[in-house]
Write a protein that holds these residues in place. Structure first.
Motif, PDB file in Angstrom:
ATOM      1  N   UNK A 207       0.832  -1.204   0.000  1.00  0.00           N
ATOM      2  CA  UNK A 207       0.000   0.000   0.000  1.00  0.00           C
ATOM      3  C   UNK A 207       0.870   1.260   0.000  1.00  0.00           C
ATOM      4  N   UNK A 208       2.096   1.151   0.489  1.00  0.00           N
ATOM      5  CA  UNK A 208       3.006   2.297   0.487  1.00  0.00           C
ATOM      6  C   UNK A 208       2.580   3.400   1.446  1.00  0.00           C
ATOM      7  N   UNK A 209       2.087   3.017   2.619  1.00  0.00           N
ATOM      8  CA  UNK A 209       1.678   4.028   3.604  1.00  0.00           C
ATOM      9  C   UNK A 209       2.893   4.832   4.063  1.00  0.00           C
ATOM     10  N   UNK A 210       2.729   6.170   4.085  1.00  0.00           N
ATOM     11  CA  UNK A 210       3.812   7.038   4.523  1.00  0.00           C
ATOM     12  C   UNK A 210       3.412   7.743   5.811  1.00  0.00           C
ATOM     13  N   UNK A 211       4.441   8.222   6.516  1.00  0.00           N
ATOM     14  CA  UNK A 211       4.200   8.916   7.777  1.00  0.00           C
ATOM     15  C   UNK A 211       3.226  10.083   7.582  1.00  0.00           C
ATOM     16  N   UNK A 212       3.384  10.804   6.464  1.00  0.00           N
ATOM     17  CA  UNK A 212       2.544  11.997   6.260  1.00  0.00           C
ATOM     18  C   UNK A 212       1.082  11.653   5.933  1.00  0.00           C
TER      19      UNK A 212
END
Ligand SMILES: Cc1cc2nc3c(=O)[nH]c(=O)nc-3n(C[C@H](O)[C@H](O)[C@H](O)COP(=O)(O)OP(=O)(O)OC[C@H]3O[C@@H](n4cnc5c(N)ncnc54)[C@H](O)[C@@H]3O)c2cc1C
Ligand SMILES: *[C@@H]1O[C@H](CO)[C@@H](O)[C@H](O)[C@H]1NC(C)=O
Ligand SMILES: *[C@@H]1O[C@H](CO)[C@@H](O)[C@H](O)[C@H]1NC(C)=O
Ligand SMILES: *[C@@H]1O[C@H](CO)[C@@H](O)[C@H](O)[C@H]1NC(C)=O
Ligand SMILES: *[C@@H]1O[C@H](CO)[C@@H](O)[C@H](O)[C@H]1NC(C)=O
Ligand SMILES: *[C@@H]1O[C@H](CO)[C@@H](O)[C@H](O)[C@H]1NC(C)=O
Ligand SMILES: *[C@@H]1O[C@H](CO)[C@@H](O)[C@H](O)[C@H]1NC(C)=O
Length: 541
Positions: free
Chosen positions: A336-341
């Motif tokens: 999914x490529x979840x990022x902190x932002x």
């Protein structure tokens, strides 16, 4: 059981015969009506609050119309052929008035429709497809909520809305919450009595799993609590729908623990951004996640670079902080490529706002509002998935979602698993537990100016439902009672056979339908509390 397809066409045939004649029918028995009013007068003559100050008939026309319409959530039911014509609308001020409405209605052969928040997907809390005259009992004045922080419980009146419930609980403590639905205007009366699920359901189960007591007016006009109604009826009103058994006045619920900080995110992916692969993968991993993590998917049509495509929104709450969530996601769902932002930390009540879909600019203080949304037109259906869909099957869904008719349609995939795997199917009437990967809510909305073409959109959702047949649960094809769907079957007003009612009964309740029918026979043998999908009374199973 009939096969779903056969069942479906018989039902459509039946509905098309039933609809035009009965909605418009006005076989109002003058005697019953006069008798009803006289009975109310007689029964309320010793009380100070006059029931006639909260009783509206077509003769007090503007109040009647505004009281009726203001409780209708789905605009579909404000236009022909769905014109609701209750004899009387009553907004009781106290429980005695509710009792007298029940006993006077029963005595005069007048039906009752109880309205909590008015969100019924088929309008059954204020509309009747039957010729028999009916009265709407609207619980809008019963909205008090009292929280006991020591016991971690609350008494909640049936006319309260979920947003008000969450707000009131959170005011007492940031660490108390309640596992129920996302839409803050949904009413306690319908929602809790029909199950009730939301973002905490993988962790804590259904809203109805947390009901520990109730006050209900039964068919004899008596007020019963858990002890006096007995465990059978108490079981039935935790998922079997309140309206088959009486008028729920209030529920006592157990509150659940929520951490001081939770994390939410929404990550959107279109078909061009690997949505098909991600949805396909999600199906098997989301039900197995840590139960503090809930990731649902909302499928919609969207436009990207001027081209119509499909978007999957991964919409999530984690009962913990962002850094831990990022570690879990990196390990279990890196695709999914979840990022902190993408992640936002907040209090649980702010997350309730995040999931509420309230207009932008709304704050937590808007959660208790009764009418915060512009009203729309819609139809819903539901399904349960027990085997993951193939990518090819998904591509067929996308095809339907690219059509103009799906401009405002949604498919909401809600992961099960977690505690839902552990609670036995017969614990409460809501049966959809172990073995389900996720639930689907099919939804189609349309704009008011397209209303003359409502049928177009209803046809679309039926087509989608037909398309889904081979990919979802079967024998029975399961449905969620709170996503009410009259396409599944409709009772005859009098003398519905068990076989007729089982068309929809087993889809909503599986084998719990037998016990529901037995309880109904015990507590309302004359079937006074009946409606198009009420539990029929049958003793012998
Ligand atoms: C916009 C929207 C969002 C939704 N989101 C969710 C969600 O996140 N999760 C979920 O689980 N469901 C959800 N639902 C479905 C919702 O749970 C059901 O529609 C529920 O029945 C609504 O309750 P209500 O009191 O608002 O509706 P009403 O229309 O007032 O009532 C629904 C049914 O319950 C009966 N009833 C109501 N009050 C009483 C009472 N006091 N005693 C006896 N019978 C009563 C009515 O007669 C009717 O049969 C949603 C529905 C809508 C329209
Ligand atoms: C009605 O009002 C009177 C006087 O205000 C009060 O004494 C009495 O208790 C009230 N009765 C009821 C049933 O509320
Ligand atoms: C509406 O009309 C009825 C008579 O049809 C009357 O009894 C009632 O009090 C009226 N309601 C209101 C709120 O004025
Ligand atoms: C995701 O898409 C929806 C519309 O489908 C939009 O409202 C929302 O702002 C988007 N969210 C993000 C984080 O891009
Ligand atoms: C889609 O998947 C491919 C290969 O799996 C990857 O290289 C690409 O970055 C992904 N695209 C997006 C938008 O995530
Ligand atoms: C609905 O109405 C809008 C605006 O009038 C129009 O652009 C759209 O094409 C209509 N949709 C359908 C399916 O008819
Ligand atoms: C109810 O229907 C059954 C068949 O479904 C029939 O045998 C019975 O006589 C009917 N009873 C009444 C009271 O109409």
């Amino acid at each position: 059981m009939k096969t779903p397809n056969l069942c479906y066409s018989i039902i459509l045939l039946f509905l098309s015969i039933l609809l035009p004649c009965s909605i418009l029918a006005e076989s109002i028995t003058e005697n019953g009506y006069e008798g009803f009013l006289q009975c109310l007068h007689y029964q309320n003559s010793n009380t100070n609050a006059s029931i006639f100050s909260v009783l509206y008939t077509p003769k007090n026309s503007s109040l009647y119309t505004s009281t009726l319409q203001s409780g209708i959530q789905n605009q579909r039911f404000t236009l022909p052929p769905f014109v609701s014509k209750p004899l009387v609308i009553i907004t009781p001020l106290n429980y005695l008035q509710v009792q007298s409405v029940v006993s006077c209605a029963k005595r005069n052969d007048i039906q009752i429709r109880t309205r909590g928040g008015g969100h019924d997907y088929e309008g059954l809390s204020y509309m009747s497809y039957y010729p028999n005259p009916f009265v709407v009992v609207d619980l809008r004045n019963f909205i008090s909520i009292s929280v006991d922080t020591k016991d971690r419980t609350a008494w909640v009146q049936a006319g309260a809305r979920l947003g008000q419930v969450y707000y009131t609980i959170a005011q007492k403590s940031p660490n108390f919450g309640f596992p129920a639905g996302l839409c803050p205007t949904v009413g306690v009366g319908g929602h809790l009595s029909g199950g009730g699920e939301g973002t905490l359901s993988r962790k804590y189960g259904m809203a109805a799993d947390h009901i520990i007591d109730a006050k209900v007016v039964n068919a004899n006009g008596e007020i019963l609590d858990r002890k006096s109604m007995g465990e059978d009826m108490f079981w039935a009103i935790r998922g079997g729908g309140g309206a088959s058994f009486g008028i729920i006045l209030e529920y006592k619920i157990n509150l659940v623990y929520v951490p001081s900080t939770v994390t939410v995110f929404t990550v959107n992916r279109t078909l061009e951004q690997n949505a098909t692969k991600l949805v396909h993968l999600w199906q098997t991993i989301a039900p197995k996640f840590d139960r503090d993590l809930f990731i649902r998917i909302i499928i919609r049509q969207t436009t990207q670079e001027g081209k119509i495509t499909v978007q999957a929104a991964f919409n999530s709450i984690y009962l913990g902080r962002a850094d831990k969530l990022l570690r879990i996601m990196k390990q279990s769902f890196p695709e999914l490529g979840l990022r902190k932002e993408d992640c936002k930390e907040m209090r649980w009540i702010e997350a309730a706002l995040y999931f509420s879909d309230l207009p932008s600019g709304s704050t937590v203080n808007d959660l208790p509002r009764r009418d915060p949304y512009p009203k729309t037109y819609y139809k819903a259906k539901s399904d349960y998935v027990v085997e993951p869909l193939s990518e090819t099957a998904l591509v067929g869904i996308w095809k339907l979602f690219k059509e103009p008719r799906a401009e405002l349609a949604q498919m909401i995939l809600a992961p099960y698993g977690g505690i839902m795997e552990e609670i036995p199917e017969s614990e409460i009437p809501f049966p959809h537990r172990a073995g389900n990967l996720y639930q689907i809510q099919h939804l189609v909305y349309w704009r008011p100016n397209n209303n003359t073409k409502s049928q177009l959109y209803i046809d679309w959702i039926r087509e989608l439902y037909r398309y889904m047949t081979p990919f979802v649960s079967h024998s029975p094809r399961a449905s969620y009672f709170n996503y009410r769907d009259l396409d599944l079957g409709v009772n005859k007003e009098d003398n519905t056979s068990f076989a007729e009612a089982s068309a929809w009964g087993f889809m909503y309740f599986k084998n719990n339908f037998y016990r529901l029918a037995r309880v109904k026979a015990a507590v309302d043998p004359t079937n006074f509390f009946r409606y198009e999908q009420s539990i029929p009374p049958f003793e012998s199973f």
